[in-house]
Design an enzyme around this catalytic site. Sequence first.
Site, PDB file in Angstrom:
ATOM      1  N   ALA A 251       0.803  -1.240   0.000  1.00  0.00           N
ATOM      2  CA  ALA A 251       0.000   0.000   0.000  1.00  0.00           C
ATOM      3  C   ALA A 251       0.830   1.283   0.000  1.00  0.00           C
ATOM      4  CB  ALA A 251      -1.011   0.036   1.151  1.00  0.00           C
ATOM      5  N   ALA A 252       2.143   1.173  -0.230  1.00  0.00           N
ATOM      6  CA  ALA A 252       2.952   2.400  -0.356  1.00  0.00           C
ATOM      7  C   ALA A 252       2.473   3.189  -1.574  1.00  0.00           C
ATOM      8  CB  ALA A 252       4.426   2.049  -0.498  1.00  0.00           C
ATOM      9  N   GLY A 253       2.236   2.488  -2.677  1.00  0.00           N
ATOM     10  CA  GLY A 253       1.748   3.158  -3.890  1.00  0.00           C
ATOM     11  C   GLY A 253       0.365   3.752  -3.657  1.00  0.00           C
ATOM     12  N   ASP A 254      -0.461   3.037  -2.921  1.00  0.00           N
ATOM     13  CA  ASP A 254      -1.819   3.541  -2.647  1.00  0.00           C
ATOM     14  C   ASP A 254      -1.748   4.807  -1.796  1.00  0.00           C
ATOM     15  OD1 ASP A 254      -2.750   1.334  -4.003  1.00  0.00           O
ATOM     16  OD2 ASP A 254      -2.940   0.124  -2.182  1.00  0.00           O
TER      17      ASP A 254
END
Length: 310
Positions: A251-254
């Site tokens: 979820a870093a990209g999210d």
Amino acid sequence: MEHQKILVVGSSNTDMVIQTRKFPIPGETILGGKFFMNPGGKGANQAVAARRLGGSVSFVGKIGEDIFGKQAMQLLEDEGINVSYVAVDPENPSGVAMITVDSEAENTIVVAPGSNGTMSPADFDKALQEFESADFVLMQLEIPIPTVEHIARIAAQKHKKVILNPAPAAELNDELLKNLHIITPNKTEAEILTGIRVSDETSALRAATVLHNKGVNIVIITMGAAGAFLLENGSSRIIPAPIVKAVDTTAAGDTFNGALVVALSEGKSLEESVAFANLAASVSVTRPGAQSSVPYRKEINLSSNSFPHE
Ligand code: RIB
């Protein structure tokens, strides 16, 4: 201050996570470490990030008639996200993701899309009223691509700014690309979209130029710990990310995408918005899970003086 409104359209999953020292190879059984469940799905994660970081957010997606879907929507509502237009699929279960995270903070993810995979243009059209009041529309690729294309088409006609995070990676047609204001692939996704292997600033510029020439106004390629590459109006640069000790990159990209759209919705410049998104993503990788790792606005203040609470 008056925030512009954000509509996130996409998936919601329940994540089942096992921490492990190393990943198994095909055919191998290994004993892992801790197990935990937490809400996930790229769409819902991005909605949560946008909300926790200060945005005015609605979420449109599709859940099954089961406890996972109900719980996921209750949690979004508790965050202050409008979920009134989420569709229900009576035939398929809500989305689930099986995730392993290794000791290097890397992950593998297998998603069973369930109801996310049946979200149709007609499901979205029931949310048109909510859509009308949105200024930004943020999407990913965990719902059917024809639905994403439909939404981008009507959003472009109505002069709304569409941000597409093209994850998981897929090839996209030129009509969809033309309808996007911003696209935010990571290095792998940029390669699948353009055929150009992205390894440094020069190759990022080549890949971003391909996407820009197909009609996307702004291209942002996320490059992990190296920060984010930005191409806008013929000018490009890398905006560096803070150095942190990562434990789980899920979820870093999210978080990056949710943060980006919030900063833009506050009228910040693109460069400031990308820097803010880098900061938020760098906090998320220091803790486990998807939505469980997404920071609140006050935590970003602690990391940087340049983004006071507004
Ligand atoms: O981007 C991370 C997300 O991918 C996880 O929450 C999982 O549900 C998958 O959608």
